[in-house]
Design an enzyme around this catalytic site. Structure first.
Site, short mmCIF file in Angstrom:
data_model
loop_
_atom_site.label_atom_id
_atom_site.label_comp_id
_atom_site.label_asym_id
_atom_site.label_seq_id
_atom_site.Cartn_x
_atom_site.Cartn_y
_atom_site.Cartn_z
N THR A 153 18.60 -0.15 19.98
CA THR A 153 19.36 -1.47 19.43
C THR A 153 18.88 -2.82 20.05
O THR A 153 18.91 -2.86 21.35
CB THR A 153 21.14 -1.34 19.62
OG1 THR A 153 21.61 -0.12 18.89
CG2 THR A 153 21.72 -2.54 19.29
N LEU A 188 24.47 6.45 14.57
CA LEU A 188 24.95 7.67 14.82
C LEU A 188 26.11 7.32 16.02
O LEU A 188 25.89 6.56 16.61
CB LEU A 188 24.15 8.84 15.54
CG LEU A 188 23.07 8.42 16.66
CD1 LEU A 188 24.03 8.69 17.81
CD2 LEU A 188 21.99 9.36 16.47
N ARG A 189 27.16 8.17 15.74
CA ARG A 189 28.21 8.19 16.81
C ARG A 189 28.14 9.21 17.81
O ARG A 189 27.67 10.54 17.62
CB ARG A 189 29.57 8.27 16.22
CG ARG A 189 29.88 7.32 14.97
CD ARG A 189 31.02 8.06 14.28
NE ARG A 189 30.65 8.92 13.39
CZ ARG A 189 31.41 9.92 12.80
NH1 ARG A 189 32.86 9.64 12.78
NH2 ARG A 189 30.93 10.81 11.98
N PHE A 302 38.54 3.83 11.56
CA PHE A 302 38.39 2.79 12.69
C PHE A 302 39.79 1.90 12.80
O PHE A 302 39.67 0.50 12.84
CB PHE A 302 37.39 1.93 12.68
CG PHE A 302 36.07 2.69 13.23
CD1 PHE A 302 35.41 3.71 12.59
CD2 PHE A 302 35.60 2.49 14.49
CE1 PHE A 302 34.46 4.54 13.11
CE2 PHE A 302 34.78 3.26 15.04
CZ PHE A 302 33.87 4.32 14.40
N LEU A 303 40.84 2.39 12.25
CA LEU A 303 42.08 1.91 12.44
C LEU A 303 42.96 2.70 13.29
O LEU A 303 44.35 2.48 13.14
CB LEU A 303 42.79 1.81 11.09
CG LEU A 303 42.31 0.85 10.22
CD1 LEU A 303 42.76 0.70 8.90
CD2 LEU A 303 42.28 -0.65 10.75
N ALA A 305 44.92 2.89 16.71
CA ALA A 305 45.44 1.94 17.77
C ALA A 305 45.30 2.73 19.13
O ALA A 305 45.35 4.06 18.96
CB ALA A 305 46.67 1.60 17.52
N CYS A 313 27.86 1.58 23.10
CA CYS A 313 27.36 0.60 22.18
C CYS A 313 28.38 -0.78 21.79
O CYS A 313 27.69 -1.86 22.12
CB CYS A 313 27.00 1.31 20.75
SG CYS A 313 25.66 2.44 20.66
N LYS A 373 35.36 8.71 24.57
CA LYS A 373 36.02 9.07 23.14
C LYS A 373 35.67 10.55 23.40
O LYS A 373 35.02 11.13 24.31
CB LYS A 373 35.10 8.64 21.83
CG LYS A 373 33.67 9.08 22.27
CD LYS A 373 32.89 8.40 20.86
CE LYS A 373 33.03 9.20 19.70
NZ LYS A 373 32.07 8.98 18.64
N ARG A 380 30.35 5.70 29.86
CA ARG A 380 30.08 4.31 30.05
C ARG A 380 31.20 3.38 29.29
O ARG A 380 31.65 3.57 28.28
CB ARG A 380 28.67 3.94 29.38
CG ARG A 380 27.47 4.30 30.19
CD ARG A 380 26.38 4.39 29.57
NE ARG A 380 26.13 5.35 28.52
CZ ARG A 380 25.23 5.45 27.59
NH1 ARG A 380 24.19 4.82 27.86
NH2 ARG A 380 24.85 6.48 26.65
C1 UDX Z 1 29.42 3.58 17.84
C2 UDX Z 1 29.16 3.14 16.10
O1 UDX Z 1 30.27 3.82 15.81
C3 UDX Z 1 27.88 3.91 15.85
O2 UDX Z 1 27.59 3.65 14.53
C4 UDX Z 1 26.83 3.13 16.60
O3 UDX Z 1 25.62 3.76 16.16
C5 UDX Z 1 27.12 3.33 18.13
O4 UDX Z 1 28.19 3.01 18.30
P1 UDX Z 1 29.92 5.42 19.34
O5 UDX Z 1 30.36 4.41 20.23
O6 UDX Z 1 29.33 6.98 19.52
O7 UDX Z 1 29.69 4.93 17.89
O8 UDX Z 1 31.74 5.60 19.14
P2 UDX Z 1 32.74 5.22 18.01
O9 UDX Z 1 33.31 6.52 17.47
O10 UDX Z 1 32.39 4.42 17.19
O11 UDX Z 1 33.99 4.96 18.99
C6 UDX Z 1 33.92 3.51 19.90
C7 UDX Z 1 35.01 3.58 20.72
O12 UDX Z 1 36.02 3.00 19.75
C8 UDX Z 1 35.69 4.60 21.43
O13 UDX Z 1 35.98 4.32 22.56
C9 UDX Z 1 36.77 5.19 20.63
O14 UDX Z 1 37.81 5.75 21.24
C10 UDX Z 1 37.26 3.81 19.93
N1 UDX Z 1 37.81 3.85 18.62
C11 UDX Z 1 37.19 4.45 17.51
C12 UDX Z 1 39.20 3.38 18.57
O15 UDX Z 1 39.81 3.15 19.58
N2 UDX Z 1 40.00 3.59 17.28
C13 UDX Z 1 39.24 4.01 16.27
O16 UDX Z 1 39.91 4.09 15.19
C14 UDX Z 1 37.88 4.42 16.33
#
Ligand code: UDX
Length: 484
Positions: A153, A188-189, A302-303, A305, A313, A373, A380
């Site tokens: 990135t 990717l996640r 991604f909703l 709470a 990232c 997560k 991190r």
């Molecule tokens: C993210 C992006 O989703 C991915 O496309 C990108 O390439 C890298 O960054 P990642 O950081 O692996 O991926 O995790 P993600 O599943 O996106 O979650 C990010 C953070 O948001 C986590 O701390 C997670 O707990 C939080 N989250 C996610 C929420 O609090 N609520 C949600 O509904 C979704």
């Protein structure tokens, strides 16, 4: 190319290893590409193993010999579901080496997937990317230039910057070349990295020339057409269609990556902000999220709470795009607000502990989850870091349990006085309150009745809104979620 392929099959150089042939598909010789991936972090290693599984000839390069050593022995250097299975059983002919140079002459594509850490001002440190570009320019054959692909990135303009660095190196050698540098952002996640690589929603390729576009289309053909047999550990989701190939300019591709992450971070901050009002008016934010998410224009993802977003990232990329915007004297108000909301969100756990315990100093708090997560050992920018620090500063005794991230946490914060426990039940024992910080699956099925009986006070703060509050209340818990 074929000659080099045979050379590698017949034993290869020191520092490389042949992995047992997978059974994905049999790419024809003319479809098979020689791909070098530089950097074996989440993006590099996952991409390398996936492309190898799909039949390409892949060489993963990392300067860290300890990483290469482990990968050669089939041990994954990151915790990621399915990766070790692919590494040990299903990878095609993926090689690992600590040397980029020896492999350069045969490469069709070089993917740069090295780290791009944040600087203290939010800008992105491109020194690793530039070092790779320098190495490529210093050694490549200018008459047979590989397509260079930025997968790390990187800030806007980095494709051009990489091209400039390579050109400068070539000039130093008295050479010139027809270079192609493409941007191919990764979405990717963590915890679902292989799934997202084999079954993406879309593949974005930002390139200014047809050669780069065509080679990348060829590299991704098995994914774009879904012609492979899924690896056992990564089944194809039911109803999965074909992913779109989105072709753009390199600059648009670079901005797509930041926009996607900033939007998702903003979506989470949005629901977290509404969680606050839901709590005030007596609504349940989980019900609200469902009610709005089923509107296709909003979408359910991604909703959720909770204690807010962390990871390698979202925080870094949000800061980086804010920095870039600042350089253009352009204020991203929504993204600034998303970041501010997220900072405050973590402290909601502390506020709730203060509300229920009144005095936090001297009390024992159990925390479930250290990873940012579930399904990863990555800590991190995890909300747990700020919450633990605050609790320790406030004079609380902190007990923690995480199924996989404990060792990493202990290594990273060796000075912190934390009691590490072997199970959630042990972490809860004799606590005045328990808080859930990561939504690991195993926390669903805990024997809450028994756990409650071992606690000094049955107070639970569900920082991920994952538990059945009615059931907990039945067992005598004082339950508090986020926005419920
Ligand atoms: C993210 C992006 O989703 C991915 O496309 C990108 O390439 C890298 O960054 P990642 O950081 O692996 O991926 O995790 P993600 O599943 O996106 O979650 C990010 C953070 O948001 C986590 O701390 C997670 O707990 C939080 N989250 C996610 C929420 O609090 N609520 C949600 O509904 C979704």
């Amino acid at each position: 190319m074929v000659r080099a392929w045979r050379k590698l099959l017949s034993g290869g150089e020191r520092g490389t290893k042949r992995i047992k042939k997978g059974c994905a598909i049999d790419l024809k010789a003319q479809e098979k590409l020689n791909v070098i991936i530089v950097g074996t972090g989440y993006v590099g290693l996952t991409t390398g193993l996936a492309l190898g599984y799909l039949g390409h000839k892949v060489t993963c390069v990392d300067k860290d010999t300890a990483i290469i050593d482990k990968l050669e022995r089939g041990i994954s250097t990151i915790y990621e579901p399915g990766l070790e299975e692919l590494l040990q059983d299903k990878g095609n002919l993926v090689q690992f080496t600590d040397k980029l140079l020896g492999n350069l002459p045969d490469a069709d594509i070089i993917v740069i997937a090295v780290g791009t850490p944040s600087k203290s001002n939010g800008d992105t440190d491109l020194s690793f990317v530039e070092a790779v570009a320098q190495e490529i320019g210093g050694a490549m054959d200018p008459d047979q230039p590989p397509v260079i692909v930025n997968k790390s990135t990187v800030p806007i303009g980095t494709a051009r910057r990489v091209e400039t660095v390579i050109k400068e190196e070539l000039e130093r050698r008295g050479k010139s070349s027809n270079l192609s540098v493409a941007s191919n952002p990764e979405f990717l996640r963590e915890g679902a990295a292989l799934h997202d690589t084999f079954y993406p929603d879309r593949i974005v390729v930002g390139a200014n020339d047809m050669r780069a576009l065509n080679l990348l289309r060829q590299m991704y053909a098995p994914i774009l057409e879904q012609t492979f047999t899924p690896p056992q550990a990564v089944p194809r989701p039911e109803g999965y269609g074909l992913p779109a190939l989105v072709t753009t300019s390199p600059t648009s591709a670079e901005l797509i990556k930041y926009s996607a992450n900033a939007f998702l971070a903003m979506k989470i901050s949005f629901i977290n902000e509404f969680a606050t009002i839901a709590e005030k008016v007596g609504a349940d934010i989980n019900e609200v999220a469902k009610g709005i998410g089923l509107d296709k224009r909003i979408g359910t993802g991604f909703l959720k709470a909770g204690v807010g977003w962390g990871g390698s990232c979202f925080p870094k990329d949000v800061r980086s795009i804010l920095f870039t915007a600042g350089q253009y004297n352009c204020e991203l108000q929504l993204i600034n607000a998303a970041l501010e909301i997220n900072k405050k969100q973590r402290m909601k756990i502390i506020e709730k502990l203060q509300q229920s315990l009144k005095v936090v100093r001297g009390s024992t708090i159990g925390l479930l989850g250290l990873a940012f997560k579930p399904n990863t050992d990555d800590i991190r920018e995890s909300p747990a870091i700020d919450i633990i620090k605050e609790l320790l500063d406030m004079g609380a005794r902190v007990k923690v349990y995480d199924p996989v991230a404990q060792d990493k946490y202990r290594e990273t914060y060796p000075e912190q006085k934390i009691v590490y426990c072997d199970s959630a039940a042990e972490a809860a024992k004799e606590c005045d309150a328990l808080a859930i910080l990561t939504d690991w699956d195993e926390f669903w099925q805990l024997p809450w009745k028994d756990i409650g009986e071992t606690m000094d006070q049955k107070i639970i703060i569900d920082g991920r809104n994952m538990l059945n509050c009615e059931e907990l209340k039945k067992h005598g818990f004082i339950y508090s979620g986020i926005g419920r």
